[in-house]
Design an enzyme around this catalytic site. Sequence first.
Site, PDB file in Angstrom:
ATOM      1  N   TYR A 113       0.865  -1.172   0.000  1.00 35.91           N
ATOM      2  CA  TYR A 113       0.000   0.000   0.000  1.00 35.91           C
ATOM      3  C   TYR A 113       0.909   1.232   0.000  1.00 35.91           C
ATOM      4  CZ  TYR A 113      -3.326   3.532   1.474  1.00 35.91           C
ATOM      5  OH  TYR A 113      -4.081   4.670   1.530  1.00 35.91           O
ATOM      6  N   ASP A 158      -2.128  -1.475  -4.040  1.00 32.28           N
ATOM      7  CA  ASP A 158      -2.525  -0.120  -4.383  1.00 32.28           C
ATOM      8  C   ASP A 158      -1.250   0.701  -4.416  1.00 32.28           C
ATOM      9  OD1 ASP A 158      -3.450   2.422  -4.650  1.00 32.28           O
ATOM     10  OD2 ASP A 158      -4.658   2.437  -2.815  1.00 32.28           O
ATOM     11  N   HIS A 262     -12.136   1.367  -4.582  1.00 31.42           N
ATOM     12  CA  HIS A 262     -11.331   0.524  -5.470  1.00 31.42           C
ATOM     13  C   HIS A 262     -12.091  -0.777  -5.759  1.00 31.42           C
ATOM     14  CE1 HIS A 262      -7.309   2.564  -4.690  1.00 31.42           C
ATOM     15  NE2 HIS A 262      -8.039   3.044  -3.694  1.00 31.42           N
TER      16      HIS A 262
END
EC number: 3.1.11.2
Length: 271
Positions: A113, A158, A262
């Site tokens: 992340y 991500d 998302h």
Amino acid sequence: MKAASLKITTWNINSVRLRLPLVADFLKSQAPDVLCLQETKCRDAEFPMKDLHSLGYEHIAINGQKGYHGVAVISKRPLRFVEKRDFCEKGDARHICVEIDARSGPISLHNFYVPAGGDEPDVDINPKFQHKLDFLDEMRDWIVTEGVARGRVVLVGDLNVAPLEHDVWSHKALLKVVSHTPVEVEKLTAVLQAGAWIDAMRHFVPAEEKLYTWWSYRAADWEASNRGRRLDHILVSEALGGGLKRLDVLRDARSWTRPSDHVPVTIELSD
DNA sequence: ATGGTTGTAGCACAA
């Protein structure tokens, strides 16, 4: 008889506890072998282990913190925890690495992340943007110095950068918007080059075609305006490139009740 | 061109 493929999904869930019903629906309907989550937003002790175990996902590795960030790997197959790296040494829970057994041999799986970087793409006034750039630089150096992409390796997550022109709804409109600025694109591109990674999503979808994984909560009608960005990525090492079989971006998930901003991205690899 | 929403925590901040 074993499955012919290994399905790996990455999904920024934006609170795993709030969206546990969506995760359960997803696991039941799509049945990936491995689900990598980001933004779990809970401490390890608060992670819904039992619910996921009872859905058939008995092997779980987590790196959580209170309220922010947090990554998890949820697997039907046995996994071995390898490490959590503290990029930029801020104590953030933004990475976890595990090893998973495929029929053709073990695969190292990194779940990331990357910092979002705040609103202003100017390091002089926005320390969060500096943090994001530093994080990407450190990823690049780590991939080179540790030979991270040698062998059978998958890197998902991500990454909070949409690198290609058609990874955003308007290249021109987003040149000064954090996630698509030239400096971020350059640094993510360096991460890709550092490992000679294959961009698994673009392996299936030509660079000239629009491809998004995220749509802002702030749009009045996300589907009508369709101002998306491809912030989530699946990278595979050269050794695994030949085994890429299928890509699925579950756009429908953006219309589910109380969705994440998302959607899940799934890759199928030769087992 | 601006402002728009969501989650966690607890009425501010990160995304």
